[in-house]
Motif scaffolding. Structure first.
Motif, PDB file in Angstrom:
ATOM      1  N   ARG A 150      40.244  35.853  70.923  1.00 48.53           N
ATOM      2  CA  ARG A 150      40.739  36.950  70.499  1.00 48.53           C
ATOM      3  C   ARG A 150      40.500  37.149  69.183  1.00 48.53           C
ATOM      4  O   ARG A 150      40.757  38.259  68.744  1.00 48.53           O
ATOM      5  CB  ARG A 150      42.533  36.375  70.340  1.00 48.53           C
ATOM      6  CG  ARG A 150      42.976  36.459  71.650  1.00 48.53           C
ATOM      7  CD  ARG A 150      44.332  36.096  71.811  1.00 48.53           C
ATOM      8  NE  ARG A 150      44.602  34.806  71.676  1.00 48.53           N
ATOM      9  CZ  ARG A 150      45.918  34.037  71.323  1.00 48.53           C
ATOM     10  NH1 ARG A 150      46.930  34.691  71.101  1.00 48.53           N
ATOM     11  NH2 ARG A 150      45.554  32.677  71.407  1.00 48.53           N
ATOM     12  N   LYS A 151      39.788  36.165  68.363  1.00 48.42           N
ATOM     13  CA  LYS A 151      39.163  36.690  67.007  1.00 48.42           C
ATOM     14  C   LYS A 151      37.728  37.077  66.908  1.00 48.42           C
ATOM     15  O   LYS A 151      36.914  36.623  68.067  1.00 48.42           O
ATOM     16  CB  LYS A 151      39.254  35.395  66.000  1.00 48.42           C
ATOM     17  CG  LYS A 151      40.934  34.820  66.084  1.00 48.42           C
ATOM     18  CD  LYS A 151      41.626  36.112  65.244  1.00 48.42           C
ATOM     19  CE  LYS A 151      43.003  35.615  64.799  1.00 48.42           C
ATOM     20  NZ  LYS A 151      43.809  36.468  64.044  1.00 48.42           N
ATOM     21  N   THR A 152      37.581  37.942  66.057  1.00 51.35           N
ATOM     22  CA  THR A 152      36.207  38.454  65.810  1.00 51.35           C
ATOM     23  C   THR A 152      35.448  38.198  64.614  1.00 51.35           C
ATOM     24  O   THR A 152      36.207  37.653  63.933  1.00 51.35           O
ATOM     25  CB  THR A 152      36.328  40.095  66.065  1.00 51.35           C
ATOM     26  OG1 THR A 152      36.912  40.479  64.949  1.00 51.35           O
ATOM     27  CG2 THR A 152      36.986  40.597  67.233  1.00 51.35           C
ATOM     28  N   GLY A 153      34.134  38.511  64.414  1.00 49.85           N
ATOM     29  CA  GLY A 153      33.437  38.333  63.117  1.00 49.85           C
ATOM     30  C   GLY A 153      34.431  39.011  62.120  1.00 49.85           C
ATOM     31  O   GLY A 153      34.325  38.594  60.741  1.00 49.85           O
ATOM     32  N   ASP A 155      37.581  39.236  61.673  1.00 54.02           N
ATOM     33  CA  ASP A 155      38.581  38.408  61.391  1.00 54.02           C
ATOM     34  C   ASP A 155      38.084  37.137  60.661  1.00 54.02           C
ATOM     35  O   ASP A 155      38.734  36.453  59.721  1.00 54.02           O
ATOM     36  CB  ASP A 155      39.333  37.792  62.522  1.00 54.02           C
ATOM     37  CG  ASP A 155      40.078  38.939  63.477  1.00 54.02           C
ATOM     38  OD1 ASP A 155      40.681  39.670  62.669  1.00 54.02           O
ATOM     39  OD2 ASP A 155      39.888  39.207  64.745  1.00 54.02           O
ATOM     40  N   ARG A 191      35.241  29.427  72.638  1.00 53.14           N
ATOM     41  CA  ARG A 191      34.669  30.096  71.367  1.00 53.14           C
ATOM     42  C   ARG A 191      34.336  29.246  70.145  1.00 53.14           C
ATOM     43  O   ARG A 191      34.174  29.520  69.039  1.00 53.14           O
ATOM     44  CB  ARG A 191      35.288  31.667  70.847  1.00 53.14           C
ATOM     45  CG  ARG A 191      35.369  32.536  71.962  1.00 53.14           C
ATOM     46  CD  ARG A 191      34.156  33.170  71.697  1.00 53.14           C
ATOM     47  NE  ARG A 191      34.355  34.269  70.775  1.00 53.14           N
ATOM     48  CZ  ARG A 191      33.241  35.057  70.186  1.00 53.14           C
ATOM     49  NH1 ARG A 191      31.853  34.981  70.910  1.00 53.14           N
ATOM     50  NH2 ARG A 191      33.315  35.763  69.247  1.00 53.14           N
ATOM     51  N   TRP A 194      31.049  29.119  68.366  1.00 50.01           N
ATOM     52  CA  TRP A 194      30.854  30.300  67.852  1.00 50.01           C
ATOM     53  C   TRP A 194      31.667  30.291  66.234  1.00 50.01           C
ATOM     54  O   TRP A 194      30.984  30.772  65.212  1.00 50.01           O
ATOM     55  CB  TRP A 194      31.230  31.400  68.451  1.00 50.01           C
ATOM     56  CG  TRP A 194      31.395  32.778  67.633  1.00 50.01           C
ATOM     57  CD1 TRP A 194      30.527  33.721  67.109  1.00 50.01           C
ATOM     58  CD2 TRP A 194      32.558  33.392  67.242  1.00 50.01           C
ATOM     59  NE1 TRP A 194      30.949  34.733  66.529  1.00 50.01           N
ATOM     60  CE2 TRP A 194      32.392  34.596  66.624  1.00 50.01           C
ATOM     61  CE3 TRP A 194      33.986  32.804  67.221  1.00 50.01           C
ATOM     62  CZ2 TRP A 194      33.616  35.024  65.661  1.00 50.01           C
ATOM     63  CZ3 TRP A 194      34.885  33.741  66.412  1.00 50.01           C
ATOM     64  CH2 TRP A 194      34.599  34.660  65.727  1.00 50.01           C
TER      65      TRP A 194
END
Length: 427
Positions: A150-153, A155, A191, A194
């Motif tokens: 649910r989190k991205t770069g 974030d 993730r 990552w």
């Protein structure tokens, strides 16, 4: 109790005297009246037999008989009134004794509570010592969204920005929960690799730990059973697997964990050997310490849920880990002053038994749920930080391996962050 017993004995004596002498006199009166008609029935015919009882011997006998019947009724009525009065008096005395017993019981329960709450309020007074601020060993609990996709770069960049100019060194990223058999499906943290790489680039001074937890079967049939060697072995295997994704440590939160649990200590011994071999950090979330002597035992007997650990057991756990974070929230305290005094006491109790080589962190409530165990208006960041500083000041003001742990990122407000920054970080 002695006075009540004496009065009760007196009432019983009075009842016996009312039934005894009064009853005997009545029986004599009834007996005398019964004997006279038998004497008068000896002469004449049947028709005259009624007359003589009124004529020769009858008036006197009838008078005695009539007087005896009336006296008997009066005596019986008097006995009945006295008996009712005695019963009423006994009932009133029983009611008074019951009220007194209830009052004494309430006082026995309330007085220690009032004394304890007063002590907490006093514990919140005073001025924290200079320098009782961040040692740059603080921590932040992060939710599962950071490893499930649910989190991205963006974030990660925002988080790294948030962490700048704070005392936060460790992040506890929720990567579980563990299964009840101790295993951890890889699908729970897709993730993770990552995230650890992204945070290493964006915030290189921050350590990223895998937060693993589960419900224990200590108070019911469902949950993890640490007494099973196979379960503990599975936990060790899960730890190895999660560390392989780039996490620099593991943070365990197993609840409810009863004070004195030897199987938990055995698990920590094995985990310590594993993490040291991997040059990783072993961290745990800890229950609060008995605010009153042996409170966990009393609470366990009366409620079945011994919320606290003994101070000695806390020390046993602290000696087996690199870092221990006290969950110093959910205290049921209704006022900031009482909550802050409680945190000050918990800080002192934990400092007394935590080895100097172990990081000790006190939890800060970065959430605002309202329920019986957590009053959001009382359990505030300013109250907690002041309590932490007071406890640190009184017990070990110069301790280096000390910090606070912020629970939890997804429920925190800007006000929580500002209070942490102002009251704990800024000098």
């Amino acid at each position: 109790m002695d006075d009540g017993t004496a009065r009760e004995s007196g009432a019983d004596t009075e009842d016996r005297s009312a039934d005894g002498p009064g009853g005997g006199a009545g029986e004599k009166t009834v007996g005398g009246a019964g004997g006279e008609p038998g004497d008068g029935s000896a002469g004449g015919t049947g028709c005259e037999a009624a007359e003589p009882s009124v004529g020769r011997n009858g008036p006197e006998a009838a008078g005695r008989a009539g007087g005896g019947t009336q006296a008997d009724g009066q005596a019986e009525a008097k006995r009945s009134r006295r008996a009712r009065s005695a019963r009423s008096a006994r009932s009133a005395r029983r009611a008074r004794r019951a009220r007194r017993a209830l009052l004494v019981t309430a006082l026995l329960l309330l007085l220690p509570l009032l004394a304890a709450e007063t002590a907490l309020r006093v514990n919140y007074t005073g001025t924290p010592a200079p320098g009782t601020r961040t040692r740059h060993r603080d921590a932040l609990w992060l939710g599962h969204a950071w490893v499930d996709g649910r989190k991205t770069g963006a974030d990660v960049t925002a988080l790294a920005q948030r962490l700048r100019d704070t005392g936060i060194r460790d992040l506890y990223v929720h990567a579980g929960p563990l299964e009840h058999d101790g295993t951890l499906p890889r699908s729970a943290y897709p993730r993770a690799r990552w995230l650890t790489a992204a945070l290493h680039d964006a915030a290189p001074r921050v350590r990223v730990q895998a937060w693993l937890g589960d419900k224990l079967a200590s108070e019911g049939p469902v949950g993890m059973r640490l007494d099973r060697p196979a379960t503990r072995a599975a936990v060790l295997a899960s730890t190895s697997e999660i560390l392989a994704t780039g996490f620099q440590g593991v943070h365990f939160d197993l609840e409810p964990l009863h004070s004195g649990d030897r199987d938990y200590l055995a698990l920590l011994d094995d985990l310590r050997a594993l993490t040291r071999a991997r040059h990783a950090v072993l961290s745990v979330a800890a229950h609060q310490i008995d605010p009153l002597p042996a409170l966990h035992s009393f609470w366990g007997v009366t409620t079945g849920h011994p919320k606290w650990w003994s101070q000695a057991y806390f020390g046993q756990v602290a000696r087996r880990v690199d870092q221990i974070a006290v969950m110093s929230y959910d205290t049921a305290q209704p006022l900031q002053s009482l909550y802050g005094g409680y945190v000050a006491q918990q800080t002192s109790l934990a400092l007394e038994v935590t080895p100097s080589g172990t990081d000790l962190l006190m939890g800060l409530p970065f959430y605002h749920t309202d329920n019986a165990g957590h009053w959001a208006s009382a359990e505030t960041v300013p109250a907690a930080v002041r309590g932490v500083r007071l406890g640190l000041s009184r017990t070990d003001a110069d301790r280096a391996r000390f910090g606070v742990a912020l629970y939890v990122d997804f429920a925190a407000t800007q006000g929580d962050w500002s209070a942490y920054q102002k009251d704990w970080v800024q000098r």
